[in-house]
Design a protein around this motif. Structure first.
Motif, short mmCIF file in Angstrom:
data_model
loop_
_atom_site.label_atom_id
_atom_site.label_comp_id
_atom_site.label_asym_id
_atom_site.label_seq_id
_atom_site.Cartn_x
_atom_site.Cartn_y
_atom_site.Cartn_z
N GLU A 129 0.83 -1.21 0.00
CA GLU A 129 0.00 0.00 0.00
C GLU A 129 0.86 1.26 0.00
OE1 GLU A 129 -2.39 2.92 -0.20
OE2 GLU A 129 -3.05 0.86 -0.56
N PRO A 130 0.83 2.06 -1.07
CA PRO A 130 1.71 3.23 -1.15
C PRO A 130 1.38 4.34 -0.17
CG PRO A 130 0.21 3.17 -3.02
CD PRO A 130 0.04 1.87 -2.30
N SER A 131 0.16 4.39 0.35
CA SER A 131 -0.15 5.47 1.29
C SER A 131 0.64 5.37 2.58
CB SER A 131 -1.66 5.52 1.58
OG SER A 131 -2.08 4.38 2.27
N VAL A 132 1.08 4.15 2.97
CA VAL A 132 1.90 4.02 4.18
C VAL A 132 3.38 4.26 3.88
CG1 VAL A 132 0.22 2.45 5.20
CG2 VAL A 132 2.23 1.51 4.07
N TRP A 133 3.67 4.57 2.64
CA TRP A 133 5.01 4.98 2.17
C TRP A 133 4.95 6.47 1.83
CZ3 TRP A 133 7.65 2.48 -2.72
CH2 TRP A 133 9.03 2.35 -2.51
N TYR A 134 4.06 7.18 2.49
CA TYR A 134 3.61 8.49 2.06
C TYR A 134 4.74 9.49 1.83
CZ TYR A 134 0.93 12.81 1.81
OH TYR A 134 0.40 14.00 1.39
N GLU A 135 5.61 9.64 2.81
CA GLU A 135 6.66 10.65 2.71
C GLU A 135 7.60 10.38 1.54
OE1 GLU A 135 4.90 10.57 6.69
OE2 GLU A 135 5.76 9.00 5.42
N TYR A 136 7.94 9.13 1.36
CA TYR A 136 8.82 8.76 0.24
C TYR A 136 8.10 8.96 -1.10
CZ TYR A 136 11.66 5.94 -2.91
OH TYR A 136 12.42 5.51 -3.98
N VAL A 137 6.86 8.53 -1.17
CA VAL A 137 6.12 8.67 -2.43
C VAL A 137 5.95 10.13 -2.78
CG1 VAL A 137 3.89 8.28 -3.56
CG2 VAL A 137 4.94 6.45 -2.21
N LEU A 138 5.65 10.98 -1.79
CA LEU A 138 5.48 12.41 -2.06
C LEU A 138 6.78 13.01 -2.59
CD1 LEU A 138 3.75 14.97 -1.91
CD2 LEU A 138 4.49 15.23 0.48
N ASP A 139 7.90 12.73 -1.91
CA ASP A 139 9.18 13.28 -2.37
C ASP A 139 9.55 12.77 -3.76
OD1 ASP A 139 9.42 14.61 0.03
OD2 ASP A 139 10.93 13.25 0.87
N THR A 140 9.33 11.49 -3.99
CA THR A 140 9.69 10.90 -5.28
C THR A 140 8.78 11.41 -6.39
OG1 THR A 140 10.45 8.93 -4.10
CG2 THR A 140 10.16 8.74 -6.47
N ALA A 141 7.50 11.52 -6.08
CA ALA A 141 6.54 12.00 -7.09
C ALA A 141 6.89 13.43 -7.53
CB ALA A 141 5.13 11.94 -6.53
N LYS A 142 7.33 14.26 -6.61
CA LYS A 142 7.74 15.62 -6.98
C LYS A 142 8.95 15.57 -7.92
CE LYS A 142 6.15 17.88 -2.72
NZ LYS A 142 6.57 18.57 -1.47
N ALA A 143 9.91 14.70 -7.62
CA ALA A 143 11.10 14.58 -8.46
C ALA A 143 10.75 14.03 -9.84
CB ALA A 143 12.14 13.69 -7.77
N VAL A 144 9.82 13.07 -9.88
CA VAL A 144 9.38 12.50 -11.15
C VAL A 144 8.71 13.57 -12.01
CG1 VAL A 144 7.67 10.93 -12.18
CG2 VAL A 144 9.16 10.12 -10.34
N LYS A 145 7.89 14.39 -11.40
CA LYS A 145 7.23 15.48 -12.13
C LYS A 145 8.26 16.44 -12.71
CE LYS A 145 2.71 15.40 -12.30
NZ LYS A 145 1.99 15.47 -13.59
N GLN A 146 9.26 16.79 -11.91
CA GLN A 146 10.30 17.70 -12.38
C GLN A 146 11.07 17.11 -13.56
OE1 GLN A 146 12.64 18.54 -8.90
NE2 GLN A 146 11.23 20.10 -8.13
N ALA A 147 11.14 15.78 -13.59
CA ALA A 147 11.83 15.09 -14.69
C ALA A 147 10.94 14.90 -15.91
CB ALA A 147 12.35 13.74 -14.20
N GLY A 148 9.69 15.36 -15.84
CA GLY A 148 8.79 15.29 -16.99
C GLY A 148 8.16 13.93 -17.21
N MET A 149 8.09 13.12 -16.16
CA MET A 149 7.48 11.79 -16.27
C MET A 149 6.20 11.70 -15.45
SD MET A 149 10.88 9.31 -16.36
CE MET A 149 11.66 10.05 -14.94
N LYS A 150 5.57 10.54 -15.47
CA LYS A 150 4.26 10.35 -14.86
C LYS A 150 4.35 9.56 -13.55
CE LYS A 150 2.46 12.19 -18.56
NZ LYS A 150 1.97 13.59 -18.52
N ASN A 151 3.41 9.86 -12.65
CA ASN A 151 3.27 9.14 -11.38
C ASN A 151 1.93 8.42 -11.33
OD1 ASN A 151 5.63 9.93 -9.66
ND2 ASN A 151 4.83 11.99 -10.07
N VAL A 152 1.98 7.17 -10.87
CA VAL A 152 0.78 6.34 -10.77
C VAL A 152 0.72 5.72 -9.38
CG1 VAL A 152 -0.30 4.21 -11.57
CG2 VAL A 152 0.64 5.83 -13.23
#
Length: 330
Positions: A129-152
């Motif tokens: 469950e990714p919601s219990v990985w929340y802090e990591y997913v949030l930080d990584t999702a921001k970096a993925v966005k900056q790199a021009g890719m998609k988050n799922v």
């Protein structure tokens, strides 16, 4: 460890406010999810950057059938869960203590970049469950966005509104499990609450692309009336939301017989009265193709998606728009 987000003091320790369980966590203890721990009256997340599994998967495996079909996505998982589903398919990592590797957000983004040559569009947070990985997913999702890719996100949808609203601007698509459409099932089989998941679906569907998965378990959530209630409710939100009925097989702590194929077909027939796109999972090649909801013309043949996928988001016969996000490419 990393200090957790979304918690506040409580007379008996700390109250975690990440998910609706709102666990009260005493000194030295963890919450229900096993990953958020009270140390010295500070709540820490024990799984930040701890990756238990990763693989490059077809986007359809998530399952996401209407989001960049024909692409791949680098999928990451950790350990821990805020549910305890009796039929859990990934119980070894969700409910146990698997071996992990350290993976920083920047390293995850670099891995995703390296897979672009293999049609990779970004990162999916899944397996556990990714919601219990929340802090990591949030930080990584921001970096993925900056790199021009998609988050799922592939999620059970059991998260409080405030953290969901904070992460949604960085999420492009979600597959949300609706385990059943009755409260008793959620409470007894999953240790969760249906109403909270419904709120997540409603909010997420207004912010990003959403698809829904429901595992049909014989005798527990496969009655005609319940399927009608689920699909009527979902259709009122948006009839274009794809719904995936998945066939149950015995797993983890549940040993009921597998879902009959006839039940799967019945559910699909009921759902198509309310929804434009309804699919069947764990039935081989049955129920995986996309048809025009207006004239029933075959639009995407997923039996041949690696070599002969149709490159269109409009029906070739009646010109009705087909709800597809992103280019259909191979």
């Amino acid at each position: 460890m990393r200090e957790a987000m979304y918690y506040r003091p409580h007379e008996q320790g700390l109250r975690c406010s990440l998910c609706p369980k709102e666990c009260i966590i005493r000194e030295g203890a963890t919450g229900f999810c096993r990953v958020r721990k009270n140390i010295g009256n500070t709540l820490y997340t024990a799984n930040y950057g701890e990756c238990s599994s990763y693989a490059l998967d077809p986007i359809e495996k998530k399952p996401l059938y209407h989001f960049y079909p024909g692409s791949t996505i680098l999928s990451l998982g950790t350990w821990g869960c805020n549910f305890s589903c009796s039929f859990c398919q990934n119980w070894e990592i969700a409910q146990e203590d698997p071996k992990t590797m350290k993976l920083s957000p920047d390293q995850a983004v670099e891995l995703a970049r390296q897979e672009k040559k293999n049609r990779n569009i970004g990162l999916a947070y899944t397996y556990s469950e990714p919601s219990v990985w929340y802090e990591y997913v949030l930080d990584t999702a921001k970096a993925v966005k900056q790199a021009g890719m998609k988050n799922v996100l592939i999620t059970n949808g059991f998260i409080n509104r405030e953290p969901l609203e904070e992460i949604l601007p960085y999420i492009d698509a979600m597959n949300i499990d609706i385990k059943a459409f009755n409260k008793e099932y959620y409470q007894k089989v999953c240790a969760g609450e249906l109403e909270d998941v419904k709120e997540t679906v409603a909010l997420a569907s207004s912010a990003c692309h959403v698809e829904i998965t429901t595992l049909l378990v014989p005798g527990l959530n496969d009655k005609k009336d319940e399927i009608e209630q689920l699909t009527t409710w979902l259709g009122k939100i948006n009839a274009d939301i794809p719904l995936h009925f998945s066939r149950y097989f015995p797993n983890y702590k549940m040993d009921l017989p597998s879902t009959p194929e006839s039940t799967m077909i019945m559910a699909q027939e009921i759902a198509r009265k309310q929804l434009h796109y309804v699919y069947l999972g764990n039935l081989g090649e049955k129920g995986i193709n996309t048809y025009c909801p207006q004239c029933d013309k075959l639009v995407i043949d997923r039996k041949k998606w690696q070599s002969e996928m149709e490159n269109r988001n409009i029906c070739p016969q009646c010109k009705n728009p087909i709800h597809i996000i992103g280019e259909v490419s191979i």
